[in-house]
Write an enzyme that holds these catalytic residues in place. Structure first.
Site, mmCIF file in Angstrom:
data_model
loop_
_atom_site.group_PDB
_atom_site.id
_atom_site.type_symbol
_atom_site.label_atom_id
_atom_site.label_comp_id
_atom_site.label_asym_id
_atom_site.label_seq_id
_atom_site.Cartn_x
_atom_site.Cartn_y
_atom_site.Cartn_z
ATOM 1 N N ILE A 1 4.265 -1.533 3.523
ATOM 2 C CA ILE A 1 3.808 -0.149 3.451
ATOM 3 C C ILE A 1 4.846 0.681 2.713
ATOM 4 O O ILE A 1 6.036 0.664 3.041
ATOM 5 C CB ILE A 1 3.606 0.439 4.867
ATOM 6 C CG1 ILE A 1 2.493 -0.292 5.615
ATOM 7 C CG2 ILE A 1 3.320 1.944 4.789
ATOM 8 C CD1 ILE A 1 1.106 -0.099 5.043
ATOM 9 N N LYS A 2 4.385 1.424 1.703
ATOM 10 C CA LYS A 2 5.235 2.402 1.025
ATOM 11 C C LYS A 2 4.858 3.788 1.529
ATOM 12 O O LYS A 2 3.685 4.174 1.486
ATOM 13 C CB LYS A 2 5.069 2.327 -0.491
ATOM 14 C CG LYS A 2 5.923 3.367 -1.225
ATOM 15 C CD LYS A 2 5.591 3.447 -2.705
ATOM 16 C CE LYS A 2 6.426 4.541 -3.368
ATOM 17 N NZ LYS A 2 6.024 4.796 -4.770
ATOM 18 N N GLN A 3 5.841 4.543 2.001
ATOM 19 C CA GLN A 3 5.559 5.858 2.573
ATOM 20 C C GLN A 3 6.681 6.827 2.209
ATOM 21 O O GLN A 3 7.841 6.434 2.067
ATOM 22 C CB GLN A 3 5.446 5.748 4.101
ATOM 23 C CG GLN A 3 5.070 7.015 4.823
ATOM 24 C CD GLN A 3 3.765 7.610 4.315
ATOM 25 O OE1 GLN A 3 3.779 8.453 3.414
ATOM 26 N NE2 GLN A 3 2.642 7.166 4.877
ATOM 27 N N LEU B 1 0.822 -1.202 0.000
ATOM 28 C CA LEU B 1 0.000 0.000 0.000
ATOM 29 C C LEU B 1 0.855 1.252 0.000
ATOM 30 O O LEU B 1 1.707 1.443 0.869
ATOM 31 C CB LEU B 1 -0.938 0.022 1.210
ATOM 32 C CG LEU B 1 -1.966 1.167 1.206
ATOM 33 C CD1 LEU B 1 -2.915 1.051 0.007
ATOM 34 C CD2 LEU B 1 -2.773 1.189 2.498
ATOM 35 N N TRP B 2 0.623 2.112 -1.004
ATOM 36 C CA TRP B 2 1.187 3.446 -1.055
ATOM 37 C C TRP B 2 0.344 4.310 -0.095
ATOM 38 O O TRP B 2 -0.764 4.732 -0.432
ATOM 39 C CB TRP B 2 1.084 4.014 -2.453
ATOM 40 C CG TRP B 2 2.092 3.642 -3.491
ATOM 41 C CD1 TRP B 2 2.870 4.517 -4.190
ATOM 42 C CD2 TRP B 2 2.409 2.353 -4.048
ATOM 43 N NE1 TRP B 2 3.651 3.853 -5.111
ATOM 44 C CE2 TRP B 2 3.393 2.515 -5.047
ATOM 45 C CE3 TRP B 2 1.964 1.049 -3.758
ATOM 46 C CZ2 TRP B 2 3.930 1.462 -5.765
ATOM 47 C CZ3 TRP B 2 2.496 -0.010 -4.476
ATOM 48 C CH2 TRP B 2 3.459 0.184 -5.464
#
Length: 352
Positions: free
Chosen positions: A238-240, A200-201
């Site tokens: 998680i992409k952050q 998830l972006w």
């Protein structure tokens, strides 16, 4: 790349970034990357054996195979930023095969791009590098410009073209975030049922998050909560964006916060800011990969090495770096990816 080269690229920040000791969340409380990460974390979860296999396939591919770290090439900018604006610097990448070739030559763990790109090259490459299919995008042909992630295909489409994982973006804080959360949660449930991993972006977007010249869309407290919602809808990774400020909740005066968030659980040090993001990923049970950001030219390599050091020392899982690699000549892009991977291969760089 030697530690001396990394130190040189870090410049005057080298000593601080490489020797800093975090006193917020002790590293012993974190679930940090390791060769047996899937066994230690996801084998205890509700993820089925097919998901475990595909997660392991990503962790076991490329130069970082067997380390617990990830280097992913993401190229969804053809939709998110228009193909012309994204590929003008190197028109090679109008052809999706060259995107996949860059990920392979760059020894990445996976390539993340659009349905069209991966479907067009599916039979040639699906068995050669793990595919991460981006399910939704913000299209830029509406005028005036709006920012809203919409689905471009189905989870079944991703499975049919051989994807190991699916990815999606939620613009937390935006007018359409409720719908996006529901859509993505349903898509991730289906993806897990079909055996694919989920990424998830977790981006925040709201003009009201910008105040007094400060953009709190990259604030540790706001992005941390976005991460926490992301793992709640069962994102495996998680992409952050890398946090560069804190105190968004108090500056904007919304949501809920506790003074301890800013006095005990974080400081203004970049490693502490990133560790706060990681803590919101169930203390690292879902891996945190930070994005590379836009290409700015000559400073890209030093900036990305700094981000990699911050992410690794905070307990993160890697960088997901696109524009800084593909918006330069092919071999330079390969070398760029290898340099960032070297940070994660350097045993001298430990978790703070």
């Amino acid at each position: 790349m030697s530690l001396a080269r990394i130190t040189d690229l870090l410049g005057k920040e080298a000593d601080d970034l490489l020797s800093y000791q975090c006193k917020t969340f002790p590293k012993e409380q974190l679930h940090t990357p390791s060769p047996d990460f899937v066994d230690r974390v996801f084998a205890l979860s509700n993820r089925n054996p097919q998901v475990l296999r595909n997660l392991q396939a990503m962790y076991d591919h490329g130069r970082l195979a067997g380390t617990g770290y990830l280097s992913i090439l993401p190229v969804d900018q053809g939709i998110e930023h228009t193909a012309g604006a994204s590929f003008a610097k190197d028109p090679l990448y109008f052809d999706p095969e060259n995107i996949i070739k860059l990920a392979i030559e760059g020894n990445c763990n996976a390539v993340a791009t659009t349905f069209g790109n991966l479907a067009m090259m599916s039979r040639k490459y699906a068995h050669k590098i793990p595919f991460l299919v981006k399910l939704n995008h913000n299209e830029l042909l509406t005028y005036p410009t709006k920012y809203n992630q919409i689905m471009f295909g189905t989870v079944k489409d991703a499975w049919n073209l051989g994807a190991a994982a699916v990815g999606a973006t939620v613009y937390f804080g935006s007018e359409q975030s409720d719908r996006q959360i529901i859509e993505v949660a349903e898509a991730f449930e289906e993806a897990h049922a079909m055996g694919m991993a989920t990424v998830l972006w977790c981006y925040t977007r709201n003009n009201a998050f910008k105040k007094d010249g400060v953009n709190y869309e990259t604030s540790a407290d706001i992005t941390g909560q976005a991460n926490h919602i992301g793992v709640t809808i069962q994102a495996d990774i998680i992409k952050q964006k890398m946090p560069d400020v804190n105190g968004g909740f108090t500056a904007i005066n919304f949501s809920k916060s506790d003074p301890l968030m800013y006095s005990k659980l974080s400081t203004n040090h970049p490693i502490d800011l990133c560790r706060y993001q990681l803590a919101n990923c169930y203390m690292g049970r879902a891996g945190l990969i930070n994005s590379g950001g836009e290409s700015k030219g000559a400073s890209d390599l030093a900036d990305s090495v700094k981000h990699a050091v911050v992410n690794k020392r905070a307990g993160g899982t890697g960088l997901i770096l696109g524009r800084r690699a593909f918006q330069r000549p092919f071999q330079e892009g390969v070398d760029f990816l290898h340099t960032i991977q070297d940070v994660y291969l350097a045993k001298e760089i430990s978790i703070a």
